[in-house]
Design a protein around this motif. Structure first.
Motif, mmCIF file in Angstrom:
data_model
loop_
_atom_site.group_PDB
_atom_site.id
_atom_site.type_symbol
_atom_site.label_atom_id
_atom_site.label_comp_id
_atom_site.label_asym_id
_atom_site.label_seq_id
_atom_site.Cartn_x
_atom_site.Cartn_y
_atom_site.Cartn_z
ATOM 1 N N UNK A 172 0.803 -1.222 0.000
ATOM 2 C CA UNK A 172 0.000 0.000 0.000
ATOM 3 C C UNK A 172 0.837 1.275 0.000
ATOM 4 N N UNK A 173 2.053 1.216 0.485
ATOM 5 C CA UNK A 173 2.921 2.395 0.444
ATOM 6 C C UNK A 173 3.256 2.790 -0.994
ATOM 7 N N UNK A 174 3.071 1.866 -1.927
ATOM 8 C CA UNK A 174 3.365 2.126 -3.335
ATOM 9 C C UNK A 174 2.096 2.315 -4.175
ATOM 10 N N UNK A 175 0.937 2.336 -3.542
ATOM 11 C CA UNK A 175 -0.321 2.450 -4.281
ATOM 12 C C UNK A 175 -0.360 3.696 -5.166
ATOM 13 N N UNK A 176 0.120 4.805 -4.664
ATOM 14 C CA UNK A 176 0.083 6.036 -5.459
ATOM 15 C C UNK A 176 0.853 5.855 -6.764
ATOM 16 N N UNK A 177 1.990 5.201 -6.695
ATOM 17 C CA UNK A 177 2.795 4.945 -7.897
ATOM 18 C C UNK A 177 2.039 4.035 -8.867
ATOM 19 N N UNK A 178 1.394 3.001 -8.325
ATOM 20 C CA UNK A 178 0.638 2.084 -9.180
ATOM 21 C C UNK A 178 -0.578 2.773 -9.813
ATOM 22 N N UNK A 179 -1.226 3.640 -9.070
ATOM 23 C CA UNK A 179 -2.369 4.384 -9.608
ATOM 24 C C UNK A 179 -1.905 5.307 -10.728
ATOM 25 N N UNK A 180 -0.794 5.976 -10.524
ATOM 26 C CA UNK A 180 -0.237 6.843 -11.561
ATOM 27 C C UNK A 180 0.111 6.031 -12.802
ATOM 28 N N UNK A 181 0.677 4.861 -12.602
ATOM 29 C CA UNK A 181 1.017 3.978 -13.722
ATOM 30 C C UNK A 181 -0.240 3.575 -14.496
ATOM 31 N N UNK A 182 -1.314 3.265 -13.781
ATOM 32 C CA UNK A 182 -2.572 2.883 -14.427
ATOM 33 C C UNK A 182 -3.158 4.048 -15.222
ATOM 34 N N UNK A 183 -3.089 5.242 -14.672
ATOM 35 C CA UNK A 183 -3.599 6.417 -15.384
ATOM 36 C C UNK A 183 -2.776 6.704 -16.638
ATOM 37 N N UNK A 184 -1.477 6.555 -16.538
ATOM 38 C CA UNK A 184 -0.598 6.744 -17.697
ATOM 39 C C UNK A 184 -0.928 5.728 -18.780
ATOM 40 N N UNK A 185 -1.158 4.490 -18.382
ATOM 41 C CA UNK A 185 -1.525 3.446 -19.340
ATOM 42 C C UNK A 185 -2.855 3.784 -20.020
ATOM 43 N N UNK A 186 -3.812 4.228 -19.250
ATOM 44 C CA UNK A 186 -5.122 4.575 -19.815
ATOM 45 C C UNK A 186 -5.003 5.719 -20.815
ATOM 46 N N UNK A 187 -4.209 6.713 -20.485
ATOM 47 C CA UNK A 187 -4.021 7.845 -21.399
ATOM 48 C C UNK A 187 -3.350 7.396 -22.687
ATOM 49 N N UNK A 188 -2.418 6.472 -22.600
ATOM 50 C CA UNK A 188 -1.720 5.997 -23.801
ATOM 51 C C UNK A 188 -2.663 5.206 -24.701
ATOM 52 N N UNK A 189 -3.596 4.493 -24.131
ATOM 53 C CA UNK A 189 -4.560 3.723 -24.924
ATOM 54 C C UNK A 189 -5.579 4.636 -25.588
#
Length: 70
Positions: free
Chosen positions: A50-67
């Motif tokens: 959970x300490x890394x959740x923010x990083x994973x959420x950012x990664x998911x948003x970046x992926x969504x924007x690229x798609x």
């Protein structure tokens, strides 16, 4: 489309199938298969990370924007 869900014990994010495989292989993620069928772009990130959740959420948003650009 980017979606993040937080269950009691995991964060569920949408990333590339390759990234899902990486996270599972590294032990940082678990396959998401609530219908007994593996969702190739979805991965559960356990609460222990959970300490890394923010990083994973950012990664998911970046992926969504690229798609979205395709």
């Amino acid at each position: 489309m980017a979606m993040m869900f937080e269950k009691e014990d995991a964060l569920i994010i949408k990333v590339s199938p390759e990234r899902v495989n990486e996270l599972v292989a590294e032990g940082n993620g678990m396959e998401f298969n609530f219908t007994k069928k593996r969702f190739k772009e979805w991965v559960l990130i356990p609460l222990e990370f959970q300490d890394e959740y923010e990083r994973y959420i950012t990664e998911a948003l970046t992926y969504a924007k690229s798609k979205k650009k395709k």
